[in-house]
Scaffold this motif. Structure first.
Motif, mmCIF file in Angstrom:
data_model
loop_
_atom_site.group_PDB
_atom_site.id
_atom_site.type_symbol
_atom_site.label_atom_id
_atom_site.label_comp_id
_atom_site.label_asym_id
_atom_site.label_seq_id
_atom_site.Cartn_x
_atom_site.Cartn_y
_atom_site.Cartn_z
ATOM 1 N N GLY A 173 5.602 -7.443 -5.602
ATOM 2 C CA GLY A 173 6.879 -6.777 -5.379
ATOM 3 C C GLY A 173 6.804 -5.334 -4.948
ATOM 4 O O GLY A 173 7.835 -4.686 -4.774
ATOM 5 N N VAL A 174 5.600 -4.796 -4.773
ATOM 6 C CA VAL A 174 5.431 -3.397 -4.380
ATOM 7 C C VAL A 174 4.996 -3.324 -2.916
ATOM 8 O O VAL A 174 3.939 -3.855 -2.556
ATOM 9 C CB VAL A 174 4.375 -2.691 -5.255
ATOM 10 C CG1 VAL A 174 4.165 -1.248 -4.807
ATOM 11 C CG2 VAL A 174 4.763 -2.753 -6.723
ATOM 12 N N LEU A 175 5.821 -2.685 -2.078
ATOM 13 C CA LEU A 175 5.400 -2.459 -0.699
ATOM 14 C C LEU A 175 4.170 -1.570 -0.751
ATOM 15 O O LEU A 175 4.185 -0.486 -1.354
ATOM 16 C CB LEU A 175 6.517 -1.791 0.109
ATOM 17 C CG LEU A 175 6.203 -1.495 1.568
ATOM 18 C CD1 LEU A 175 5.875 -2.770 2.345
ATOM 19 C CD2 LEU A 175 7.366 -0.754 2.224
ATOM 20 N N THR A 176 3.083 -2.032 -0.175
ATOM 21 C CA THR A 176 1.789 -1.362 -0.271
ATOM 22 C C THR A 176 1.306 -0.982 1.108
ATOM 23 O O THR A 176 1.328 -1.785 2.027
ATOM 24 C CB THR A 176 0.766 -2.286 -0.964
ATOM 25 O OG1 THR A 176 1.279 -2.617 -2.270
ATOM 26 C CG2 THR A 176 -0.580 -1.613 -1.110
ATOM 27 N N GLU A 177 0.857 0.272 1.215
ATOM 28 C CA GLU A 177 0.322 0.796 2.481
ATOM 29 C C GLU A 177 -1.159 1.077 2.288
ATOM 30 O O GLU A 177 -1.573 1.596 1.248
ATOM 31 C CB GLU A 177 1.059 2.094 2.835
ATOM 32 C CG GLU A 177 0.571 2.784 4.082
ATOM 33 C CD GLU A 177 1.312 4.089 4.351
ATOM 34 O OE1 GLU A 177 0.733 4.940 5.040
ATOM 35 O OE2 GLU A 177 2.455 4.268 3.862
ATOM 36 N N ILE A 178 -1.929 0.700 3.284
ATOM 37 C CA ILE A 178 -3.352 1.056 3.351
ATOM 38 C C ILE A 178 -3.452 2.087 4.469
ATOM 39 O O ILE A 178 -2.877 1.905 5.541
ATOM 40 C CB ILE A 178 -4.206 -0.188 3.694
ATOM 41 C CG1 ILE A 178 -3.999 -1.310 2.668
ATOM 42 C CG2 ILE A 178 -5.676 0.169 3.833
ATOM 43 C CD1 ILE A 178 -4.447 -0.978 1.272
ATOM 44 N N CYS A 179 -4.176 3.178 4.238
ATOM 45 C CA CYS A 179 -4.225 4.221 5.271
ATOM 46 C C CYS A 179 -5.570 4.937 5.265
ATOM 47 O O CYS A 179 -6.318 4.894 4.292
ATOM 48 C CB CYS A 179 -3.083 5.219 5.074
ATOM 49 S SG CYS A 179 -3.087 6.067 3.492
ATOM 50 N N ASN A 180 -5.853 5.566 6.397
ATOM 51 C CA ASN A 180 -7.015 6.437 6.495
ATOM 52 C C ASN A 180 -6.807 7.472 7.594
ATOM 53 O O ASN A 180 -6.027 7.278 8.512
ATOM 54 C CB ASN A 180 -8.325 5.666 6.702
ATOM 55 C CG ASN A 180 -8.487 5.076 8.082
ATOM 56 O OD1 ASN A 180 -7.870 4.064 8.387
ATOM 57 N ND2 ASN A 180 -9.304 5.684 8.911
ATOM 58 N N LYS A 181 -7.498 8.577 7.439
ATOM 59 C CA LYS A 181 -7.474 9.665 8.426
ATOM 60 C C LYS A 181 -8.560 9.378 9.437
ATOM 61 O O LYS A 181 -9.692 9.123 9.079
ATOM 62 C CB LYS A 181 -7.733 11.005 7.717
ATOM 63 C CG LYS A 181 -7.492 12.197 8.561
ATOM 64 C CD LYS A 181 -6.086 12.665 8.346
ATOM 65 C CE LYS A 181 -5.899 14.040 8.932
ATOM 66 N NZ LYS A 181 -4.517 14.436 8.926
ATOM 67 N N GLU A 182 -8.174 9.343 10.704
ATOM 68 C CA GLU A 182 -9.161 9.046 11.763
ATOM 69 C C GLU A 182 -9.799 10.314 12.267
ATOM 70 O O GLU A 182 -9.276 11.366 12.224
ATOM 71 C CB GLU A 182 -8.473 8.321 12.919
ATOM 72 C CG GLU A 182 -7.929 7.000 12.506
ATOM 73 C CD GLU A 182 -8.790 5.819 12.865
ATOM 74 O OE1 GLU A 182 -9.617 5.930 13.780
ATOM 75 O OE2 GLU A 182 -8.652 4.792 12.208
ATOM 76 N N THR A 207 -3.786 6.623 10.110
ATOM 77 C CA THR A 207 -3.651 5.253 10.582
ATOM 78 C C THR A 207 -3.179 4.462 9.370
ATOM 79 O O THR A 207 -3.755 4.577 8.282
ATOM 80 C CB THR A 207 -4.985 4.707 11.105
ATOM 81 O OG1 THR A 207 -5.408 5.525 12.195
ATOM 82 C CG2 THR A 207 -4.847 3.267 11.570
ATOM 83 N N ILE A 208 -2.116 3.674 9.558
ATOM 84 C CA ILE A 208 -1.497 2.986 8.427
ATOM 85 C C ILE A 208 -1.330 1.496 8.708
ATOM 86 O O ILE A 208 -1.275 1.075 9.859
ATOM 87 C CB ILE A 208 -0.124 3.594 8.080
ATOM 88 C CG1 ILE A 208 0.873 3.391 9.229
ATOM 89 C CG2 ILE A 208 -0.260 5.066 7.731
ATOM 90 C CD1 ILE A 208 2.305 3.757 8.885
ATOM 91 N N GLY A 209 -1.244 0.721 7.655
ATOM 92 C CA GLY A 209 -0.927 -0.701 7.736
ATOM 93 C C GLY A 209 -0.282 -1.132 6.436
ATOM 94 O O GLY A 209 -0.720 -0.708 5.360
ATOM 95 N N PHE A 210 0.783 -1.922 6.541
ATOM 96 C CA PHE A 210 1.524 -2.331 5.344
ATOM 97 C C PHE A 210 1.242 -3.780 4.966
ATOM 98 O O PHE A 210 1.081 -4.640 5.826
ATOM 99 C CB PHE A 210 3.029 -2.153 5.564
ATOM 100 C CG PHE A 210 3.486 -0.729 5.429
ATOM 101 C CD1 PHE A 210 3.824 -0.212 4.182
ATOM 102 C CD2 PHE A 210 3.568 0.096 6.531
ATOM 103 C CE1 PHE A 210 4.239 1.101 4.047
ATOM 104 C CE2 PHE A 210 3.993 1.404 6.416
ATOM 105 C CZ PHE A 210 4.338 1.911 5.169
ATOM 106 N N LEU A 211 1.245 -4.012 3.645
ATOM 107 C CA LEU A 211 1.112 -5.344 3.065
ATOM 108 C C LEU A 211 2.498 -5.764 2.588
ATOM 109 O O LEU A 211 3.251 -4.946 2.054
ATOM 110 C CB LEU A 211 0.148 -5.321 1.882
ATOM 111 C CG LEU A 211 -1.183 -4.592 2.086
ATOM 112 C CD1 LEU A 211 -2.018 -4.652 0.809
ATOM 113 C CD2 LEU A 211 -1.933 -5.147 3.267
ATOM 114 N N HIS A 212 2.818 -7.029 2.750
ATOM 115 C CA HIS A 212 4.139 -7.513 2.375
ATOM 116 C C HIS A 212 4.302 -7.529 0.856
ATOM 117 O O HIS A 212 3.416 -8.000 0.139
ATOM 118 C CB HIS A 212 4.383 -8.917 2.930
ATOM 119 C CG HIS A 212 5.820 -9.265 2.996
ATOM 120 N ND1 HIS A 212 6.549 -9.579 1.874
ATOM 121 C CD2 HIS A 212 6.677 -9.305 4.033
ATOM 122 C CE1 HIS A 212 7.794 -9.824 2.215
ATOM 123 N NE2 HIS A 212 7.901 -9.655 3.537
ATOM 124 N N PRO A 213 5.434 -7.031 0.349
ATOM 125 C CA PRO A 213 5.621 -6.998 -1.104
ATOM 126 C C PRO A 213 5.619 -8.369 -1.777
ATOM 127 O O PRO A 213 5.356 -8.461 -2.973
ATOM 128 C CB PRO A 213 6.968 -6.289 -1.294
ATOM 129 C CG PRO A 213 7.596 -6.196 0.036
ATOM 130 C CD PRO A 213 6.541 -6.411 1.072
#
Length: 134
Positions: free
Chosen positions: A125-134, A114-120
């Motif tokens: 300036g770094v596209l950042t993804e937060i994720c976890n295994k469900e 499961t993923i979600g992105f934060l705006h750079p």
């Protein structure tokens, strides 16, 4: 929010067929999975480096996010993904702290994450993804 480790580093490439041999033959890594994520218009290839993965990203549509990224910036590092215990909770917490989100809630990513992105613009300036295994 509880970040446990860097889950992966995403690298945008023109072609997996060209990029995989570099990672295998030059760096000595082994591609262990190739997967298409149709709703993101991307084909991925994964390599393990210690506990962190390298995710190669090839666009399957020039209008998809990776296609647009490569057209604008060329091949290279696309994002850094951090593992957390709960994507939706982490996104809500970050939004409350003033972080601009790309995803308001988690969505399906490669490898069952499961993923979600934060705006750079909110992450230096770094596209950042937060994720976890469900």
């Amino acid at each position: 929010m509880n970040i446990s480790h860097i889950e992966h580093i995403g690298v945008a490439v023109n072609s997996l067929d060209e990029a995989i041999p570099f990672y295998e033959n030059m760096l000595g890594l082994k591609c262990y999975a190739i997967e298409e994520v149709k709703d993101q218009k991307v084909k991925t290839a994964f390599f393990m480096v210690g506990q962190t993965k390298i995710e190669l990203l090839e666009s399957t549509d020039p209008e998809g996010p990776i296609g647009k990224f490569i057209e604008k910036k060329g091949q290279g590092i696309h994002h850094i993904a951090y593992a957390t215990d709960n994507v939706n909770k982490s996104l809500a917490e970050l939004e409350k702290k003033g972080v601009r989100l790309i995803d308001q809630s988690g969505r399906k990513g490669a490898e069952g994450l499961t993923i979600g992105f934060l705006h750079p613009k909110s992450t230096l300036g770094v596209l950042t993804e937060i994720c976890n295994k469900e």
